[in-house]
Design a protein around this motif. Sequence first.
Motif, short mmCIF file in Angstrom:
data_model
loop_
_atom_site.label_atom_id
_atom_site.label_comp_id
_atom_site.label_asym_id
_atom_site.label_seq_id
_atom_site.Cartn_x
_atom_site.Cartn_y
_atom_site.Cartn_z
N GLN A 247 -27.76 116.26 -3.48
CA GLN A 247 -28.20 117.83 -2.95
C GLN A 247 -29.85 118.61 -3.79
O GLN A 247 -29.19 119.23 -4.71
CB GLN A 247 -28.22 118.44 -2.34
CG GLN A 247 -26.39 118.57 -2.20
CD GLN A 247 -24.94 119.60 -1.45
OE1 GLN A 247 -24.82 120.31 -2.17
NE2 GLN A 247 -24.42 119.06 -0.42
N GLY A 248 -30.58 117.79 -4.10
CA GLY A 248 -31.68 117.67 -4.21
C GLY A 248 -32.03 117.58 -6.03
O GLY A 248 -31.44 116.44 -5.98
N GLN B 101 -23.52 117.23 -6.53
CA GLN B 101 -21.78 118.13 -5.99
C GLN B 101 -20.72 117.35 -5.53
O GLN B 101 -20.91 116.38 -4.89
CB GLN B 101 -22.14 118.30 -3.89
CG GLN B 101 -21.11 119.02 -3.66
CD GLN B 101 -21.14 120.51 -4.20
OE1 GLN B 101 -21.42 121.54 -4.24
NE2 GLN B 101 -19.41 120.91 -4.98
N LEU B 102 -19.80 118.08 -7.12
CA LEU B 102 -18.82 116.95 -6.93
C LEU B 102 -17.17 117.27 -6.23
O LEU B 102 -17.52 119.28 -6.75
CB LEU B 102 -18.39 116.46 -8.33
CG LEU B 102 -16.97 116.23 -8.93
CD1 LEU B 102 -16.45 114.39 -7.84
CD2 LEU B 102 -16.67 115.64 -10.04
N THR B 103 -16.54 117.27 -5.50
CA THR B 103 -15.62 118.05 -4.53
C THR B 103 -14.49 117.23 -4.69
O THR B 103 -14.45 116.18 -4.82
CB THR B 103 -15.69 118.02 -3.10
OG1 THR B 103 -16.62 118.36 -2.79
CG2 THR B 103 -14.44 118.40 -3.08
N ILE B 104 -13.49 117.70 -5.61
CA ILE B 104 -12.02 116.66 -6.11
C ILE B 104 -10.93 117.52 -5.80
O ILE B 104 -11.01 118.22 -5.84
CB ILE B 104 -12.13 116.95 -7.66
CG1 ILE B 104 -12.89 116.41 -8.76
CG2 ILE B 104 -10.81 116.50 -8.62
CD1 ILE B 104 -13.43 118.06 -10.11
N GLY B 105 -10.00 115.97 -4.96
CA GLY B 105 -9.37 116.58 -4.44
C GLY B 105 -8.14 115.99 -5.13
O GLY B 105 -8.60 115.73 -6.09
N ALA B 106 -7.01 116.78 -4.66
CA ALA B 106 -5.55 116.77 -5.36
C ALA B 106 -5.04 115.25 -5.64
O ALA B 106 -4.61 115.02 -6.80
CB ALA B 106 -4.35 117.46 -4.75
N THR B 107 -5.55 114.33 -5.11
CA THR B 107 -4.84 113.08 -5.57
C THR B 107 -5.45 112.19 -6.25
O THR B 107 -5.47 112.16 -7.55
CB THR B 107 -5.04 112.16 -3.38
OG1 THR B 107 -5.95 112.56 -3.54
CG2 THR B 107 -3.49 113.18 -3.24
N PHE C 251 -30.68 114.13 -12.35
CA PHE C 251 -30.05 115.56 -11.96
C PHE C 251 -29.75 116.38 -12.97
O PHE C 251 -29.01 115.85 -14.50
CB PHE C 251 -28.66 115.40 -10.87
CG PHE C 251 -28.58 114.27 -10.32
CD1 PHE C 251 -29.39 114.59 -8.89
CD2 PHE C 251 -28.60 112.60 -10.31
CE1 PHE C 251 -29.53 113.88 -7.55
CE2 PHE C 251 -28.38 112.13 -9.19
CZ PHE C 251 -29.16 112.31 -8.14
N ASP C 252 -29.91 117.68 -11.84
CA ASP C 252 -30.40 118.64 -13.78
C ASP C 252 -28.65 119.02 -13.50
O ASP C 252 -28.72 120.20 -14.55
CB ASP C 252 -31.26 119.63 -14.15
CG ASP C 252 -31.39 120.82 -12.98
OD1 ASP C 252 -30.48 120.47 -11.96
OD2 ASP C 252 -32.12 121.41 -13.15
#
Length: 151
Positions: free
Chosen positions: A100-101, A105-111, A81-82
Amino acid sequence: MQTWKSPPPFLGKLWIWQYRQPKEGWRGWHVSADRAGAEAFITWINFLRSDDAAYRTLPLEVVSEPLLYGVGYNQACDQQFDKLRVAYSPDVSGLELVAQGNHLQLTIGATSCADLIACLERLARGEGDFVLYTTTTSGRLCWHFWWPPSA
């Protein structure tokens, strides 16, 4: 309307990978960073938390044989991944990381934010070979943190 703000420059190196055919204890995501990369990633996370920015994208290093050799598992990574697109969402409970290709994609949650920052702080201090478990929408996920390659 929110004014777009540029995050601080991303300096340093960051690697993220999965193994092609991992044994049970090696499943999940593997992360390594040099000191500057770990510190820059922490800065970006804090920027996203404080700025209400939708996301920011940072570069990823190529997962090389010296890195994999240093970890000692002797297996190929699954995919290169680049870049890493990072978003902060207080509603997410864990760390959601999906391919994703050619990017992640990193989504960081509050906890989970404090836990991820604590792991990056350990990498910045030169520590490695430790694990973070997080809950995702698809179940429990293991993050392995490793020393950066010496070469």
